[in-house]
Motif scaffolding. Sequence first.
Motif, mmCIF file in Angstrom:
data_model
loop_
_atom_site.group_PDB
_atom_site.id
_atom_site.type_symbol
_atom_site.label_atom_id
_atom_site.label_comp_id
_atom_site.label_asym_id
_atom_site.label_seq_id
_atom_site.Cartn_x
_atom_site.Cartn_y
_atom_site.Cartn_z
ATOM 1 N N VAL A 245 0.864 -1.171 0.000
ATOM 2 C CA VAL A 245 0.000 0.000 0.000
ATOM 3 C C VAL A 245 0.901 1.221 0.000
ATOM 4 C CG1 VAL A 245 -1.778 1.251 1.278
ATOM 5 C CG2 VAL A 245 -1.761 -1.245 1.303
ATOM 6 N N THR A 246 0.677 2.149 -0.932
ATOM 7 C CA THR A 246 1.506 3.350 -0.998
ATOM 8 C C THR A 246 0.631 4.593 -0.927
ATOM 9 O OG1 THR A 246 1.464 3.552 -3.419
ATOM 10 C CG2 THR A 246 3.200 2.165 -2.465
ATOM 11 N N GLY A 247 1.236 5.687 -0.537
ATOM 12 C CA GLY A 247 0.554 6.971 -0.492
ATOM 13 C C GLY A 247 1.582 8.074 -0.331
ATOM 14 N N PRO A 248 1.367 9.212 -0.971
ATOM 15 C CA PRO A 248 2.341 10.302 -0.873
ATOM 16 C C PRO A 248 2.387 10.877 0.543
ATOM 17 C CG PRO A 248 0.358 11.057 -1.981
ATOM 18 C CD PRO A 248 0.203 9.576 -1.766
ATOM 19 N N VAL A 249 3.527 11.430 0.894
ATOM 20 C CA VAL A 249 3.698 12.122 2.172
ATOM 21 C C VAL A 249 4.167 13.534 1.866
ATOM 22 C CG1 VAL A 249 5.079 12.253 4.289
ATOM 23 C CG2 VAL A 249 4.207 10.049 3.509
ATOM 24 N N GLU A 250 3.541 14.499 2.525
ATOM 25 C CA GLU A 250 3.927 15.898 2.350
ATOM 26 C C GLU A 250 4.167 16.520 3.721
ATOM 27 O OE1 GLU A 250 1.982 20.027 0.708
ATOM 28 O OE2 GLU A 250 1.381 18.141 -0.232
ATOM 29 N N ILE B 101 9.758 18.428 13.791
ATOM 30 C CA ILE B 101 9.382 17.040 14.031
ATOM 31 C C ILE B 101 10.254 16.491 15.153
ATOM 32 C CG2 ILE B 101 9.179 14.747 13.009
ATOM 33 C CD1 ILE B 101 8.910 16.219 10.278
ATOM 34 N N GLY B 102 9.633 16.034 16.221
ATOM 35 C CA GLY B 102 10.341 15.567 17.402
ATOM 36 C C GLY B 102 10.985 14.199 17.228
ATOM 37 N N GLU B 103 11.780 13.824 18.187
ATOM 38 C CA GLU B 103 12.539 12.575 18.146
ATOM 39 C C GLU B 103 11.622 11.354 18.167
ATOM 40 O OE1 GLU B 103 16.427 10.559 20.146
ATOM 41 O OE2 GLU B 103 16.115 12.706 20.113
ATOM 42 N N GLY B 104 11.973 10.373 17.321
ATOM 43 C CA GLY B 104 11.267 9.099 17.313
ATOM 44 C C GLY B 104 9.919 9.101 16.617
ATOM 45 N N VAL B 105 9.598 10.119 15.861
ATOM 46 C CA VAL B 105 8.304 10.211 15.181
ATOM 47 C C VAL B 105 8.281 9.279 13.962
ATOM 48 C CG1 VAL B 105 6.849 11.767 13.787
ATOM 49 C CG2 VAL B 105 7.786 12.541 15.966
ATOM 50 N N THR B 106 7.129 8.658 13.714
ATOM 51 C CA THR B 106 6.907 7.867 12.508
ATOM 52 C C THR B 106 5.812 8.550 11.700
ATOM 53 O OG1 THR B 106 7.520 5.797 13.580
ATOM 54 C CG2 THR B 106 6.162 5.632 11.604
ATOM 55 N N ILE B 107 6.107 8.807 10.430
ATOM 56 C CA ILE B 107 5.143 9.439 9.528
ATOM 57 C C ILE B 107 4.781 8.404 8.471
ATOM 58 C CG2 ILE B 107 4.742 11.323 7.907
ATOM 59 C CD1 ILE B 107 6.882 12.919 9.526
ATOM 60 N N MET B 108 3.507 8.058 8.415
ATOM 61 C CA MET B 108 3.017 6.957 7.582
ATOM 62 C C MET B 108 2.515 7.444 6.211
ATOM 63 S SD MET B 108 3.584 4.333 9.448
ATOM 64 C CE MET B 108 2.622 3.035 8.698
ATOM 65 N N PRO B 109 2.278 6.498 5.278
ATOM 66 C CA PRO B 109 1.809 6.845 3.937
ATOM 67 C C PRO B 109 0.505 7.641 3.962
ATOM 68 C CG PRO B 109 2.365 4.520 4.054
ATOM 69 C CD PRO B 109 2.443 5.052 5.444
ATOM 70 N N GLY B 110 0.397 8.594 3.051
ATOM 71 C CA GLY B 110 -0.827 9.379 2.906
ATOM 72 C C GLY B 110 -0.953 10.554 3.860
#
Length: 156
Positions: free
Chosen positions: A123-128, A135-144
Amino acid sequence: MKKLVKTLLTYLMHLPTILFISHGRHVFIGASFSCRRPKYIELGNNVSLGKRCRIYCYDNYANVPLSPSIVIGPGSMFGDDCRFLVADRLTVGKNVLAASYILVTTENHGMNCDLSYSTQPLVTGPVEIGDECWIGEGVTIMPGVKIGNKAIIGAG
Protein backbone atom coordinates in the motif's frame (compact mmCIF):
# COMPACT_ATOMS: atom_id res chain seq x y z
CA MET A 1 50.39 16.36 -2.77
CA LYS A 2 48.49 18.01 0.08
CA LYS A 3 46.12 19.65 -2.41
CA LEU A 4 45.52 16.31 -4.14
CA VAL A 5 44.65 14.60 -0.85
CA LYS A 6 42.30 17.45 0.09
CA THR A 7 40.58 17.26 -3.32
CA LEU A 8 40.22 13.49 -3.04
CA LEU A 9 38.73 13.73 0.47
CA THR A 10 36.30 16.43 -0.66
CA TYR A 11 35.21 14.21 -3.56
CA LEU A 12 34.72 11.18 -1.32
CA MET A 13 32.72 13.17 1.24
CA HIS A 14 30.35 14.35 -1.50
CA LEU A 15 30.16 11.06 -3.40
CA PRO A 16 26.58 10.24 -2.30
CA THR A 17 25.28 13.56 -3.68
CA ILE A 18 26.79 12.93 -7.10
CA LEU A 19 24.21 10.26 -7.86
CA PHE A 20 21.12 12.30 -6.87
CA ILE A 21 18.84 13.82 -9.52
CA SER A 22 19.97 17.19 -8.23
CA HIS A 23 21.30 18.78 -5.11
CA GLY A 24 21.84 22.33 -4.01
CA ARG A 25 24.87 23.97 -2.52
CA HIS A 26 26.15 23.26 0.98
CA VAL A 27 24.49 19.85 1.34
CA PHE A 28 25.74 17.91 4.38
CA ILE A 29 25.46 14.15 4.58
CA GLY A 30 26.65 12.50 7.79
CA ALA A 31 28.89 9.47 8.11
CA SER A 32 27.59 5.98 7.34
CA PHE A 33 24.86 7.30 5.02
CA SER A 34 23.03 4.51 3.18
CA CYS A 35 21.01 5.01 0.04
CA ARG A 36 19.26 2.71 -2.42
CA ARG A 37 18.40 4.21 -5.83
CA PRO A 38 19.53 7.83 -5.32
CA LYS A 39 18.35 8.70 -8.84
CA TYR A 40 14.94 9.55 -7.34
CA ILE A 41 16.24 12.15 -4.84
CA GLU A 42 16.42 15.94 -5.08
CA LEU A 43 17.97 18.04 -2.30
CA GLY A 44 17.77 21.82 -1.97
CA ASN A 45 20.46 24.21 -0.72
CA ASN A 46 21.70 23.81 2.85
CA VAL A 47 20.07 20.41 3.42
CA SER A 48 21.55 18.34 6.23
CA LEU A 49 21.13 14.61 6.83
CA GLY A 50 22.69 13.33 10.07
CA LYS A 51 24.86 10.30 10.68
CA ARG A 52 23.61 6.85 9.73
CA CYS A 53 20.61 8.15 7.77
CA ARG A 54 19.11 5.63 5.38
CA ILE A 55 17.08 6.40 2.26
CA TYR A 56 15.61 3.49 0.34
CA CYS A 57 13.59 4.08 -2.81
CA TYR A 58 11.53 1.18 -4.12
CA ASP A 59 10.62 1.32 -7.81
CA ASN A 60 9.28 -2.23 -8.07
CA TYR A 61 7.48 -4.61 -5.73
CA ALA A 62 6.35 -8.09 -6.79
CA ASN A 63 6.80 -7.05 -10.44
CA VAL A 64 4.54 -4.01 -9.94
CA PRO A 65 6.23 -0.76 -10.94
CA LEU A 66 6.25 2.02 -8.33
CA SER A 67 6.98 5.76 -8.64
CA PRO A 68 9.26 6.90 -5.81
CA SER A 69 10.44 10.50 -5.60
CA ILE A 70 11.95 12.53 -2.80
CA VAL A 71 12.23 16.31 -2.77
CA ILE A 72 13.75 17.90 0.35
CA GLY A 73 13.46 21.68 0.37
CA PRO A 74 16.21 24.18 1.17
CA GLY A 75 17.37 24.60 4.74
CA SER A 76 15.79 21.35 5.95
CA MET A 77 17.72 19.33 8.52
CA PHE A 78 17.28 15.76 9.73
CA GLY A 79 19.13 14.39 12.75
CA ASP A 80 21.00 11.11 13.13
CA ASP A 81 19.54 7.68 12.36
CA CYS A 82 16.58 8.88 10.26
CA ARG A 83 14.96 6.43 7.82
CA PHE A 84 13.12 7.14 4.60
CA LEU A 85 11.30 4.23 2.91
CA VAL A 86 9.88 5.60 -0.32
CA ALA A 87 7.70 3.99 -2.99
CA ASP A 88 5.56 7.07 -3.72
CA ARG A 89 6.10 10.84 -3.60
CA LEU A 90 7.76 12.37 -0.50
CA THR A 91 7.91 16.16 -0.37
CA VAL A 92 9.63 18.00 2.48
CA GLY A 93 9.22 21.78 2.56
CA LYS A 94 11.82 24.41 3.32
CA ASN A 95 13.43 24.91 6.74
CA VAL A 96 12.03 21.73 8.27
CA LEU A 97 13.79 20.77 11.51
CA ALA A 98 13.60 17.06 12.32
CA ALA A 99 15.23 15.33 15.28
CA SER A 100 16.85 11.88 15.31
CA TYR A 101 15.34 8.40 14.90
CA ILE A 102 12.55 9.51 12.58
CA LEU A 103 10.87 7.15 10.11
CA VAL A 104 9.13 8.60 7.06
CA THR A 105 7.50 6.00 4.84
CA THR A 106 5.29 6.22 1.77
CA GLU A 107 4.74 2.46 1.71
CA ASN A 108 3.32 -0.18 3.98
CA HIS A 109 2.20 -3.78 3.62
CA GLY A 110 -1.50 -4.50 3.48
CA MET A 111 -3.30 -5.87 6.51
CA ASN A 112 -5.75 -8.44 5.15
CA CYS A 113 -5.94 -11.20 7.77
CA ASP A 114 -7.11 -13.68 5.11
CA LEU A 115 -3.73 -13.46 3.34
CA SER A 116 -0.31 -14.57 4.52
CA TYR A 117 2.26 -11.87 5.15
CA SER A 118 4.24 -12.79 2.04
CA THR A 119 1.22 -12.25 -0.22
CA GLN A 120 0.06 -8.93 1.27
CA PRO A 121 -0.13 -6.16 -1.35
CA LEU A 122 2.02 -3.09 -0.92
CA VAL A 123 0.00 0.00 0.00
CA THR A 124 1.51 3.35 -1.00
CA GLY A 125 0.55 6.97 -0.49
CA PRO A 126 2.34 10.30 -0.87
CA VAL A 127 3.70 12.12 2.17
CA GLU A 128 3.93 15.90 2.35
CA ILE A 129 5.71 17.81 5.12
CA GLY A 130 5.05 21.55 4.94
CA ASP A 131 7.48 24.45 5.33
CA GLU A 132 9.08 25.24 8.71
CA CYS A 133 7.75 22.16 10.50
CA TRP A 134 9.39 20.82 13.64
CA ILE A 135 9.38 17.04 14.03
CA GLY A 136 10.34 15.57 17.40
CA GLU A 137 12.54 12.57 18.15
CA GLY A 138 11.27 9.10 17.31
CA VAL A 139 8.30 10.21 15.18
CA THR A 140 6.91 7.87 12.51
CA ILE A 141 5.14 9.44 9.53
CA MET A 142 3.02 6.96 7.58
CA PRO A 143 1.81 6.85 3.94
CA GLY A 144 -0.83 9.38 2.91
CA VAL A 145 -0.01 11.88 5.67
CA LYS A 146 0.05 15.60 4.95
CA ILE A 147 1.61 17.86 7.60
CA GLY A 148 0.78 21.55 7.24
CA ASN A 149 3.18 24.48 7.33
CA LYS A 150 4.74 25.31 10.72
CA ALA A 151 3.27 22.21 12.39
CA ILE A 152 4.95 20.72 15.45
CA ILE A 153 4.91 16.94 15.80
CA GLY A 154 5.80 15.86 19.35
CA ALA A 155 8.46 13.28 20.16
CA GLY A 156 7.56 9.62 19.74
